[in-house]
Design a protein around this motif. Structure first.
Motif, mmCIF file in Angstrom:
data_model
loop_
_atom_site.group_PDB
_atom_site.id
_atom_site.type_symbol
_atom_site.label_atom_id
_atom_site.label_comp_id
_atom_site.label_asym_id
_atom_site.label_seq_id
_atom_site.Cartn_x
_atom_site.Cartn_y
_atom_site.Cartn_z
ATOM 1 N N SER A 58 0.362 99.617 105.067
ATOM 2 C CA SER A 58 -0.329 98.443 105.593
ATOM 3 C C SER A 58 0.512 97.750 106.657
ATOM 4 C CB SER A 58 -0.652 97.465 104.456
ATOM 5 O OG SER A 58 -1.503 98.072 103.499
ATOM 6 N N ILE A 59 1.829 97.644 106.398
ATOM 7 C CA ILE A 59 2.727 97.032 107.378
ATOM 8 C C ILE A 59 2.735 97.826 108.672
ATOM 9 C CG2 ILE A 59 5.142 96.493 107.864
ATOM 10 C CD1 ILE A 59 5.472 95.858 104.889
ATOM 11 N N ALA A 60 2.762 99.156 108.550
ATOM 12 C CA ALA A 60 2.758 100.010 109.747
ATOM 13 C C ALA A 60 1.470 99.825 110.546
ATOM 14 C CB ALA A 60 2.923 101.468 109.339
ATOM 15 N N GLN A 61 0.350 99.689 109.852
ATOM 16 C CA GLN A 61 -0.918 99.483 110.542
ATOM 17 C C GLN A 61 -0.954 98.129 111.237
ATOM 18 O OE1 GLN A 61 -3.894 100.052 107.533
ATOM 19 N NE2 GLN A 61 -3.452 102.237 107.269
ATOM 20 N N ILE A 62 -0.413 97.103 110.549
ATOM 21 C CA ILE A 62 -0.373 95.770 111.155
ATOM 22 C C ILE A 62 0.509 95.778 112.398
ATOM 23 C CG2 ILE A 62 0.417 93.397 110.807
ATOM 24 C CD1 ILE A 62 -0.372 93.722 107.857
ATOM 25 N N SER A 85 1.183 98.269 114.297
ATOM 26 C CA SER A 85 0.496 99.019 115.345
ATOM 27 C C SER A 85 -0.507 98.127 116.069
ATOM 28 C CB SER A 85 -0.212 100.233 114.745
ATOM 29 O OG SER A 85 -0.930 100.929 115.735
ATOM 30 N N ARG A 86 -1.216 97.303 115.306
ATOM 31 C CA ARG A 86 -2.178 96.386 115.931
ATOM 32 C C ARG A 86 -1.456 95.318 116.755
ATOM 33 N NH1 ARG A 86 -4.790 96.953 110.786
ATOM 34 N NH2 ARG A 86 -3.962 94.933 110.095
ATOM 35 N N VAL A 87 -0.315 94.839 116.249
ATOM 36 C CA VAL A 87 0.470 93.851 116.988
ATOM 37 C C VAL A 87 0.972 94.442 118.306
ATOM 38 C CG1 VAL A 87 2.607 92.512 116.980
ATOM 39 C CG2 VAL A 87 1.149 92.537 114.954
ATOM 40 N N ASN A 88 1.457 95.687 118.270
ATOM 41 C CA ASN A 88 1.929 96.350 119.492
ATOM 42 C C ASN A 88 0.808 96.524 120.501
ATOM 43 O OD1 ASN A 88 4.473 96.530 118.363
ATOM 44 N ND2 ASN A 88 4.231 98.640 117.682
ATOM 45 N N ALA A 89 -0.399 96.841 120.005
ATOM 46 C CA ALA A 89 -1.546 97.003 120.903
ATOM 47 C C ALA A 89 -1.898 95.683 121.581
ATOM 48 C CB ALA A 89 -2.742 97.540 120.123
#
Length: 312
Positions: free
Chosen positions: A37-41, A43-47
């Motif tokens: 979940s942290i990795a997905q979050i 990834s969204r922050v980087n986008a």
């Protein structure tokens, strides 16, 4: 009765152990789920950050590294100098201020690397006990470009390089030229200027000479989460003589551990035959037989620094 009681205790113990094993497995599964979940979050922050970086306007940033190593030995007889005070202090700073507009851009960058070192043998009264300058790098550049399309632009570049602690502007290099710039994304900039003049400022004009030539610069600057890095390659090729050509490649890296504090690393290399000749004649050659461009050994110049880092 005793057998029944012993069997009950064993059953409870086995059940408890099994329950503990199951609980540990469940916790590990839950931990894996949270990490995903942290990795997905992230990834969204980087986008989202990539979209912010693509917006017009000013983008500014800076990070620096400080490395310190101090030591003192008293009556340490196992080494040649039993009473020694030594130290190594270094710092770097990287800063940028970039303006992005639909029709033009203006990119400005600064790199400073300063270092001091000392080795004081307390039993040698003629020994120098002060910190002496070691690494000494100062580089500032400004690039303006008028866009022909999204990735290509007509550009003008000004770049100045010298030292700060010792022999300021002796030598100093000022490049000014025009040509084209390629910006395939918001992080990579490649400058090719076939018309560039390399002004060289120095007291010894028999070694250092200005000349006309071509300038190539490649710069990649990016921050991804806790990681920031910058790689800058600057090359000048003289049309007059290859002896007057030079290049400098500096790579900086930082990783944030807590708040804005982390670890940093910087590594740089340089090739400059004029500097090699000047150093050889001032430090190696007898006065009656000076070196020339034909016989001087133009060795690769390099430095690196590892230490604590602060990101602004």
């Amino acid at each position: 009765m005793k057998k029944l009681l012993l069997s009950s205790v064993l059953l409870i113990a086995v059940t408890a152990a099994f329950a503990q094993t199951q609980t540990e497995e469940e916790l590990k599964a839950l931990r894996k789920e949270k990490k995903d979940s942290i990795a997905q979050i992230q990834s969204r922050v980087n986008a989202i950050q990539s979209k912010i970086d693509a917006l017009p306007g000013w983008k500014k940033g800076a990070f620096g590294t400080v490395g310190v190593n101090l030591s003192e030995f008293s009556n340490w007889y196992s080494q040649g100098s039993a009473d020694v005070s030594s130290g190594n202090i270094g710092l770097t700073a990287n800063a940028f201020a970039n303006l992005k507009q639909p029709k033009y851009f203006w990119r400005n960058s600064l790199n400073i690397n300063l270092g001091w070192v000392k080795f004081d043998d307390k039993n040698d009264p003629t020994d120098d006990d002060s910190f002496q300058e070691a690494t000494d790098v100062f580089n500032i550049s400004s690039l303006y470009g008028y866009r022909l399309n999204e990735k290509l632009a007509i550009s003008a570049l000004g770049e100045y390089r010298t030292t700060l602690l010792n022999n300021f502007n002796d030598p100093g290099y000022l490049d000014f030229g025009v040509g084209g710039t390629w910006t395939p994304d918001d992080y990579l900039v490649v400058v090719v200027h076939p018309l560039n003049y390399n002004f060289v400022f120095a007291d010894d004009d028999t070694v250092f000479n200005s000349s006309l030539g071509a300038k190539v610069v490649a710069d990649y600057t990016r921050s991804i989460g806790k990681v920031s890095f910058k790689s800058n390659l600057s090359m000048f090729y003289s049309y007059e003589s290859s002896d007057l050509s030079n290049y400098t490649w500096i790579n900086s890296f930082s990783y944030t551990l807590w708040k804005n504090i982390g670890i940093g690393f910087e590594f740089g290399i340089r090739g400059n035959k004029q500097e090699a000749l000047n150093f050889a004649n001032n430090n190696l050659a007898p006065m009656a037989d000076p070196f020339t461009f034909e016989n001087v050994d133009n060795q690769l110049q390099s430095y690196y620094l590892i230490g604590l880092n602060y990101k602004f």
